[in-house]
Design a protein around this motif. Structure first.
Motif, PDB file in Angstrom:
ATOM      1  N   SER A   9      13.520 -15.052  -9.960  1.00 28.56           N
ATOM      2  CA  SER A   9      14.117 -15.659  -9.071  1.00 28.56           C
ATOM      3  C   SER A   9      13.246 -17.019  -9.229  1.00 28.56           C
ATOM      4  O   SER A   9      11.901 -17.005  -8.766  1.00 28.56           O
ATOM      5  N   ARG A  14       8.721 -20.241  -6.768  1.00 21.23           N
ATOM      6  CA  ARG A  14       8.049 -21.551  -6.247  1.00 21.23           C
ATOM      7  C   ARG A  14       7.115 -20.948  -4.996  1.00 21.23           C
ATOM      8  O   ARG A  14       6.111 -21.444  -4.870  1.00 21.23           O
ATOM      9  N   LEU A  33      18.268  -8.456  -7.871  1.00 18.10           N
ATOM     10  CA  LEU A  33      19.534  -9.311  -7.782  1.00 18.10           C
ATOM     11  C   LEU A  33      20.616  -8.712  -8.578  1.00 18.10           C
ATOM     12  O   LEU A  33      21.695  -8.923  -8.265  1.00 18.10           O
ATOM     13  N   GLN A  40      20.233  -7.216  -2.905  1.00 20.70           N
ATOM     14  CA  GLN A  40      20.258  -8.387  -1.862  1.00 20.70           C
ATOM     15  C   GLN A  40      21.468  -8.218  -0.885  1.00 20.70           C
ATOM     16  O   GLN A  40      21.633  -8.663   0.340  1.00 20.70           O
ATOM     17  N   ARG A  41      22.394  -7.610  -1.494  1.00 13.75           N
ATOM     18  CA  ARG A  41      23.478  -6.913  -0.574  1.00 13.75           C
ATOM     19  C   ARG A  41      23.389  -5.823   0.413  1.00 13.75           C
ATOM     20  O   ARG A  41      24.500  -5.415   1.141  1.00 13.75           O
ATOM     21  N   ARG A  53      19.714 -13.672  -0.039  1.00 19.36           N
ATOM     22  CA  ARG A  53      19.223 -14.652  -1.134  1.00 19.36           C
ATOM     23  C   ARG A  53      17.640 -14.361  -0.948  1.00 19.36           C
ATOM     24  O   ARG A  53      17.153 -14.249   0.101  1.00 19.36           O
ATOM     25  N   VAL A  54      16.885 -14.489  -2.200  1.00 16.86           N
ATOM     26  CA  VAL A  54      15.429 -14.470  -1.883  1.00 16.86           C
ATOM     27  C   VAL A  54      15.177 -16.046  -2.400  1.00 16.86           C
ATOM     28  O   VAL A  54      15.752 -16.634  -2.822  1.00 16.86           O
ATOM     29  N   PRO A  55      13.921 -16.376  -2.031  1.00 12.89           N
ATOM     30  CA  PRO A  55      12.979 -15.793  -1.203  1.00 12.89           C
ATOM     31  C   PRO A  55      13.193 -15.405   0.297  1.00 12.89           C
ATOM     32  O   PRO A  55      13.982 -16.376   0.921  1.00 12.89           O
ATOM     33  N   GLN A  67      14.664 -20.039   2.451  1.00 10.01           N
ATOM     34  CA  GLN A  67      14.654 -21.147   2.210  1.00 10.01           C
ATOM     35  C   GLN A  67      13.449 -21.631   1.577  1.00 10.01           C
ATOM     36  O   GLN A  67      12.539 -21.871   2.308  1.00 10.01           O
ATOM     37  N   LEU A 113      24.342 -16.716  -8.685  1.00  8.26           N
ATOM     38  CA  LEU A 113      25.314 -16.553  -8.159  1.00  8.26           C
ATOM     39  C   LEU A 113      26.625 -17.320  -8.551  1.00  8.26           C
ATOM     40  O   LEU A 113      27.751 -16.971  -8.860  1.00  8.26           O
TER      41      LEU A 113
HETATM   42  N1  LIG Z   1      17.984 -22.844  -1.740  1.00  5.49           N
HETATM   43  C1  LIG Z   1      17.517 -21.431  -1.806  1.00  5.49           C
HETATM   44  C2  LIG Z   1      18.028 -20.965  -2.868  1.00  5.49           C
HETATM   45  C3  LIG Z   1      17.875 -19.299  -3.109  1.00  5.49           C
HETATM   46  C4  LIG Z   1      18.729 -18.678  -3.988  1.00  5.49           C
HETATM   47  O1  LIG Z   1      19.885 -19.047  -4.527  1.00  5.49           O
HETATM   48  N2  LIG Z   1      18.078 -17.696  -4.687  1.00  5.49           N
HETATM   49  C5  LIG Z   1      18.635 -16.842  -5.674  1.00  5.49           C
HETATM   50  C6  LIG Z   1      17.761 -16.445  -6.635  1.00  5.49           C
HETATM   51  S1  LIG Z   1      16.877 -17.786  -7.513  1.00  5.49           S
HETATM   52  C7  LIG Z   1      19.300 -15.598  -4.917  1.00  5.49           C
HETATM   53  O2  LIG Z   1      18.729 -14.886  -4.368  1.00  5.49           O
HETATM   54  N3  LIG Z   1      20.465 -15.120  -5.357  1.00  5.49           N
HETATM   55  C8  LIG Z   1      21.267 -14.082  -4.826  1.00  5.49           C
HETATM   56  C9  LIG Z   1      22.512 -13.523  -5.799  1.00  5.49           C
HETATM   57  O3  LIG Z   1      22.363 -13.990  -6.880  1.00  5.49           O
HETATM   58  O4  LIG Z   1      23.248 -12.839  -5.396  1.00  5.49           O
HETATM   59  C10 LIG Z   1      16.018 -21.587  -1.919  1.00  5.49           C
HETATM   60  O5  LIG Z   1      15.263 -22.572  -2.304  1.00  5.49           O
HETATM   61  O6  LIG Z   1      15.306 -20.523  -1.277  1.00  5.49           O
END
Ligand SMILES: N[C@@H](CCC(=O)N[C@@H](CS)C(=O)NCC(=O)O)C(=O)O
Length: 211
Positions: A9, A14, A33, A40-41, A53-55, A67, A113
């Motif tokens: 991720s 970051r 994921l 995550q679900r 979502r992570v993180p 976020q 996603l």
């Molecule tokens: N804007 C959010 C984005 C977080 C995000 O989209 N994380 C992705 C991984 S990079 C995630 O957890 N996706 C869940 C999924 O694919 O179901 C942030 O900066 O933390």
């Protein structure tokens, strides 16, 4: 502190960089994921982050932050050294602009996603999805390349939030085989950052959950 993370991720990457730059110790909870429909679900994680979502970062107080940019700015506010944002308002705005091109313009169009939705719901072919991915990275990188100033890093001689966001996006771009020849300044800033232990330790391949 406990960081809910996934090795690949870029948003979690970051936060790992920021924690390492600040020298803050943290434990990691790996949230896979894609395995078994995505951890995550599962209820254990939706109780942590309803956005699935992570993180997410659990603080010693028990508070949970989500976020990546909000988490990183919290860390910068509470642990000011080394600063990730310059003191000068103009310089701060320029750093945030690069960080936000990555976090608000490139990444939301290209995250897992969205790519899964293009494939599963909209039935696009993999080649079309790759074209989509490349398009939005190149669009964003064209702008960032023009914004990078002299000095080793994206915004001069010190590491900033711009680098913290840029390095994970470059990792993703390479993984998805986006040609980077047109972006020598981005490539140079990425290489300079990855020489620093805080960035190196945060690399996806150096995570305990790496595959
Ligand atoms: N804007 C959010 C984005 C977080 C995000 O989209 N994380 C992705 C991984 S990079 C995630 O957890 N996706 C869940 C999924 O694919 O179901 C942030 O900066 O933390």
């Amino acid at each position: 502190m406990k960081l809910y993370t996934y090795f690949r991720s870029s948003a979690a990457y970051r936060v790992r960089i920021a924690l390492n730059l600040k020298g803050l110790p943290y434990e990691m909870a790996a949230i896979h994921l894609t395995k078994d429909g995505g951890y995550q679900r599962k209820p254990e994680f939706t109780a942590v982050n309803a956005q699935m979502r992570v993180p997410a970062l659990k603080l010693a107080s028990g508070d949970i932050l989500t976020q990546s940019l909000a988490i990183i700015e919290y860390l910068d506010d509470t642990h000011p050294e080394p600063p990730l944002l310059p003191a000068d308002p103009l310089a701060r705005a320029k750093v945030r602009a690069i960080a936000q091109i990555v976090a608000c313009d490139i990444h939301p169009l290209n995250n897992l996603l969205v790519l899964q939705y293009l494939k599963r719901q909209l039935k696009h072919e993999q080649v079309e999805i790759d074209t989509w991915y490349h398009h939005w990275v190149i669009e964003g990188f064209n702008a960032i390349e023009a914004m990078i100033t002299a000095g080793s890093y994206a915004c001069g001689a010190s590491v900033t939030l711009a680098d913290v966001c840029l390095v994970p996006q470059v990792f993703n771009a390479r993984r998805l085989k986006v040609p980077l020849d047109a972006f020598p300044k981005i490539v140079a800033a990425d290489a300079a950052c990855l020489k620093l232990p805080a960035f190196d330790k945060a690399r996806p391949e150096n995570q305990p959950d790496a595959e």
